[in-house]
Each structure stands twice: as C-alpha cells, then as structure tokens.
Write a protein that holds these residues in place. Structure first.
Motif, PDB file in Angstrom:
ATOM      1  N   VAL A 162      46.747  23.775  20.093  1.00 28.23           N
ATOM      2  CA  VAL A 162      45.694  23.086  19.346  1.00 28.23           C
ATOM      3  C   VAL A 162      46.283  21.948  18.523  1.00 28.23           C
ATOM      4  N   GLY A 163      47.400  22.221  17.843  1.00 27.57           N
ATOM      5  CA  GLY A 163      47.981  21.217  16.959  1.00 27.57           C
ATOM      6  C   GLY A 163      48.355  19.941  17.666  1.00 27.57           C
ATOM      7  N   SER A 164      48.945  20.027  18.857  1.00 29.80           N
ATOM      8  CA  SER A 164      49.359  18.826  19.573  1.00 29.80           C
ATOM      9  C   SER A 164      48.155  17.981  19.969  1.00 29.80           C
ATOM     10  N   LEU A 165      47.046  18.630  20.309  1.00 29.82           N
ATOM     11  CA  LEU A 165      45.841  17.869  20.642  1.00 29.82           C
ATOM     12  C   LEU A 165      45.177  17.302  19.393  1.00 29.82           C
ATOM     13  N   LEU A 166      45.241  18.035  18.284  1.00 27.28           N
ATOM     14  CA  LEU A 166      44.745  17.482  17.024  1.00 27.28           C
ATOM     15  C   LEU A 166      45.468  16.188  16.678  1.00 27.28           C
TER      16      LEU A 166
END
Length: 351
Positions: A162-166
């Motif tokens: 999730v963090g990398s896409l955020l």
C-alpha cells in the motif's frame, strides 16, 4: 457457456486450519457446486499475500471466519463460465475481485456483479498487486484525506504494498512525500519519489518534522499502537491522519479486536477535541451493506487504479511470484520484512 471438464469443476485451495506456522497451511481439491444465476467461475491467474492474511494466520484479523477456511483477500483471473442468465460476454474476460477470503485457489465461483474488468495488456501479477493495495491507496488519498497539489504528506512503510502506491499516487497528485522504511529499502523509497526516513531511527519523528516544519497535510499510518500519537502530532492545522492498520500489535497475544477498538477510541477522542485536525480509521469494506453502491464505487475506484497502471503512471512493486503449491513460503516471505511490494501467488494452469 457450459463445460463438463472435471478439472473445471474442482478447485485447488490453500486451507488455513488455525493459528500457527505458515508452513502448516494445507492444500485440498474441492468439488465446486453448479453455477446459479448471477454466478461466474473464475480461473485464478494471480492472488497474493497482504497484511490481512498475515493477521488471519495469527487468528487476529478483526472479522475473519472461524478456522478452517481459505484466505485470499483479492485476485485476478479469467472468467471460464457463467451461470444461467448471466451475461455470456463475460466468458474469457480478465477480471479482478475483492474477496476478503477464498482467493487462495486456482478456481473460484463469485457473483458476476463483484467482478471488475482488467484492461488488456496488463500482466496479471501487476494487476493483482494493484487490487486491494491500489484501491486502499486511492481511497485514502483522494476520498479520505483529499490530498491536493502542493501538500506535504507522510507515508509510513513507504516500501510496502500500500505504501509504495500511496507514494506514487501522491506524487502524481502533485504532493511532496516523506516516506519511512528500514535502511535497506531507503533507496527504493527515494526511487519512488519520496524523501526517505529510516523507520528504525529513534529520532524518526523529529527528522520528519525537520523535513515538514509547517506540518503535514496528511499522515498515512499502518502501524497503530502508542506511536499513533506521534503520527497525529505531525499534522498541520487542517491536516488528516489516516490509520489503516495495527502492525505494532501484530504479534501480541489476546483478543484480536482490542487493539482496533483502542485505536478507534483514540481517533474518536481526537476528532471530538477542538484541535483543527482530523483522524480516521480506513475500512475498505465500509458501506458494504449498501451492496449496489459499494460495487459501483469499487468499479469506479479500481477502474481509476487500473487506468493509471495501464498508462504507466504507477508501477506496483511485485516482490515475488510464488506458486500456490508453495503458499507457506509466500506467506513467510511477506512476513519477513525483507521485500519491497506485494508477494503474488500464481496458481499453475490446469486445462
């Protein structure tokens, strides 16, 4: 389109029998019931391991079913058959679905209304890495925090699925991003376009405040626990904290609901105080009781994510592609903290 093939009427599934080591998951073949009106039989091309399955393995996911069950939060595959009265044009199409459970299989029967088309030309593993992670990131960024061009945002765990896409979506929206990760992943976070901060640095929050002295418009926190107060303290007036996990309490014994309830209580208290800041707990399944609207919004949001993926505006990291027959290894790898992105599980094709 009907079929009489025996293999098309059985599913290979990974069954979780109870809390324990990842290697203790077993495989089974299960006969599938005949399709009913509105059903679609999907031949799974990719599923994966998210934080939800890691919590389920411990018996700590908030509303998981009783053991034994088949985990698998999302999937990508092709429609092999549809039930009576269901649009036959679906057969052969690549689709994605949020399942919460049941996705760790090579075949699954789902309501056709739950399926979202995957654009042509997208690799199934790339699409899978963008389903639950992409919808979560998109909704938190644009529906919850409403990040605008020129904002500064903080993403904890910026190397994660999730963090990398955020990070990528926030950068595309014109925001400055500060991303935390362990030392081994800081260069990967930098390559995504974020200002990297070592999450193991005792002065991590002080370092973030140095990078954003006026405060952040949004902080995305998957950790929870006592440090959630430090995340809230990073906000500028008018800023929004979005909490979407309780990783800090992943290995704690006891009732799985207590850490979530404690976190919700703290967020509600902050919202009740006149501090000009907001705090939200993101729930991907919120509104699911209004099923028609939920499906419409899911198709809209996941469609937007796939459009970004198709044009190359985002690239969800695929940490590894592991056969379904090695699901224990896939889960252990996802839990290891050594990877960037999502561990994707790839069932072997059966004719």
């Amino acid at each position: 389109m009907a079929t009489t093939e025996h293999t098309a009427r059985t599913a290979l599934e990974a069954v979780l029998h109870g809390p324990g080591a990842a290697e203790e998951i077993t495989l089974r073949h299960r006969a599938l019931a005949p399709l009913t009106p509105g059903d679609a039989l999907v031949r799974v091309e990719a599923t994966g391991v998210s934080f939800a399955e890691q919590q389920m393995r411990r018996g700590k996911y908030y509303d998981q079913p009783p053991f034994p069950f088949v985990p698998g939060y999302d999937l990508v595959g092709r429609v092999a058959e549809v039930g009576p009265g269901t649009d036959p044009a679906l057969v052969g199409r690549r689709v994605a679905a949020l399942t919460k459970t049941g996705g760790w299989a090579d075949r699954i029967v789902l309501p056709a209304a739950d399926l979202v088309p995957v654009p042509d030309g997208i690799d199934p593993a790339d699409a899978e890495a963008a389903v639950v992670n992409g919808v979560t990131a998109h909704r938190m960024l644009h529906r919850t925090a409403r990040v605008q061009r020129g904002d500064t945002v903080v993403v904890l765990g910026a190397n994660g699925g999730v963090g990398s896409l955020l990070v990528q979506m926030a950068r595309r929206a014109g925001a400055t991003v500060i991303g935390t990760a362990s030392a081994r992943h800081l260069e990967a976070v930098r390559a995504l376009g974020a200002l990297p901060v070592d999450r193991r640095d005792p002065g991590m929050y002080a370092r973030i405040r140095e990078l954003a002295p006026a405060g952040a418009a949004a902080v995305f926190d998957h950790v929870g626990g006592p440090a959630i107060a430090d995340s809230f303290g990073l906000l500028a007036p008018g800023g929004t904290l979005v909490s979407y996990g309780t990783a800090a309490t992943r290995d704690e014994e006891g009732n799985a609901r207590l850490p979530v309830l404690a976190l919700l209580g703290r967020l509600l208290l902050w919202n009740a105080l006149p501090n000009r800041r907001g705090a939200h707990f993101f729930n991907l399944w919120q509104g699911h009781r209004g099923l028609d609207r939920y499906r419409r919004l899911l198709a809209e949001d996941l469609g937007a994510v796939f459009a970004l993926l198709a044009e190359g505006a985002i690239a969800p990291p695929v940490a590894a592609r592991v056969p379904l027959e090695e699901i224990g290894r896939a889960l252990a790898l996802a839990e290891s903290g050594t990877v960037v992105g999502k561990v994707v599980v790839v069932p072997r094709a059966r004719d």
